[in-house]
Design an enzyme around this catalytic site. Structure first.
Site, mmCIF file in Angstrom:
data_model
loop_
_atom_site.group_PDB
_atom_site.id
_atom_site.type_symbol
_atom_site.label_atom_id
_atom_site.label_comp_id
_atom_site.label_asym_id
_atom_site.label_seq_id
_atom_site.Cartn_x
_atom_site.Cartn_y
_atom_site.Cartn_z
ATOM 1 N N ASP A 70 0.839 -1.203 0.000
ATOM 2 C CA ASP A 70 0.000 0.000 0.000
ATOM 3 C C ASP A 70 0.872 1.250 0.000
ATOM 4 O O ASP A 70 0.644 2.192 0.763
ATOM 5 C CB ASP A 70 -0.951 -0.003 1.199
ATOM 6 C CG ASP A 70 -2.123 0.969 1.026
ATOM 7 O OD1 ASP A 70 -2.435 1.316 -0.131
ATOM 8 O OD2 ASP A 70 -2.714 1.377 2.039
ATOM 9 N N LYS A 72 1.937 4.666 -1.094
ATOM 10 C CA LYS A 72 1.254 5.818 -1.678
ATOM 11 C C LYS A 72 1.684 7.052 -0.901
ATOM 12 O O LYS A 72 2.249 6.937 0.206
ATOM 13 C CB LYS A 72 -0.262 5.643 -1.605
ATOM 14 C CG LYS A 72 -0.815 5.423 -0.199
ATOM 15 C CD LYS A 72 -2.305 5.130 -0.221
ATOM 16 C CE LYS A 72 -2.852 4.857 1.191
ATOM 17 N NZ LYS A 72 -4.301 4.538 1.159
ATOM 18 N N ASN A 75 1.118 7.402 2.809
ATOM 19 C CA ASN A 75 1.876 6.534 3.705
ATOM 20 C C ASN A 75 3.369 6.842 3.709
ATOM 21 O O ASN A 75 4.170 6.037 4.196
ATOM 22 C CB ASN A 75 1.653 5.066 3.325
ATOM 23 C CG ASN A 75 0.274 4.580 3.735
ATOM 24 O OD1 ASN A 75 -0.374 5.172 4.594
ATOM 25 N ND2 ASN A 75 -0.183 3.513 3.114
#
Length: 205
Positions: A70, A72, A75
């Site tokens: 995840d 992105k 993050n």
């Protein structure tokens, strides 16, 4: 994982009332997503410096047998360290997957389960394949670098399913078609990172 560019976990446990908790280091800064929203595309030198730190963090994660899944801008957190205002901390391993050789019983994601954020997901994630390895993170970092350099996403859409289809079927645009003065070599790096098949991407961070 114990890497300077990954948020540090100090402690974890369960309260007397049964609530689970994690204690992490306090970060004073802002997400990369906020930087991009406020300042738009970044200079190549700045984007590369940020991407290199993310790659270092993910490389350490992969060596530990963990795929983030995840990656992105939300993050990626930027804090000040000395004279560096863009010191990276990678956050949120909530969708992380253990690689072969680091399996925990019952922890594998079954085929047919789509997990991640569509705009940053590798084609194999969009197809909900059961075998997702570290090269999915290579793809996601390619999307993040593309966004840092151009201010746009390689694949956009109004609905979740539209983005998934584009990730699987469409070639990524050349970044130089959006920002003509980008170095040609940098555009080639993006195209390699964003290859549809994992074998055509960089083999490591």
């Amino acid at each position: 994982i114990g890497h300077e560019h990954i948020v540090e976990v100090m402690d974890l446990g369960r309260t007397a009332e049964g609530d689970f908790y994690i204690v992490m280091e306090y970060l004073d800064g802002r997400p990369l997503a906020q930087l991009l929203a406020e300042e738009g595309p970044l200079r190549p030198e700045r984007a590369i410096a940020i991407a290199a730190q993310i790659a270092d963090a993910l490389g350490a994660s992969h060596e530990a047998g963990i795929v983030h899944r995840d990656v992105k801008p939300e993050n990626v957190f930027l804090v000040r360290r000395g004279h560096d205002a863009d010191f990276v901390k990678v956050l949120d391993f909530g969708l992380a997957k253990l690689l072969d050789g680091a399996h925990a019983a019952g922890r594998d994601t079954s085929a047919g389960t789509v997990m991640g954020t569509p705009h940053y997901m590798a084609p194999e994630q969009c197809r909900a394949e059961s075998e997702i390895d570290h090269r999915a993170d290579v793809y996601a970092l390619g999307v993040v670098l593309f966004e840092m350099l151009t201010g746009t996403l390689p694949f956009a859409g109004e609905v979740y399913s539209e983005v998934l289809v584009k990730q699987v079927t469409m070639r990524p645009p050349w970044a130089r078609s959006i920002v003509p003065d980008l170095p040609e070599e940098l555009d080639s790096i993006l195209q390699c990172a964003l290859a549809k098949h994992p074998d055509d991407r960089f083999p490591t961070m």
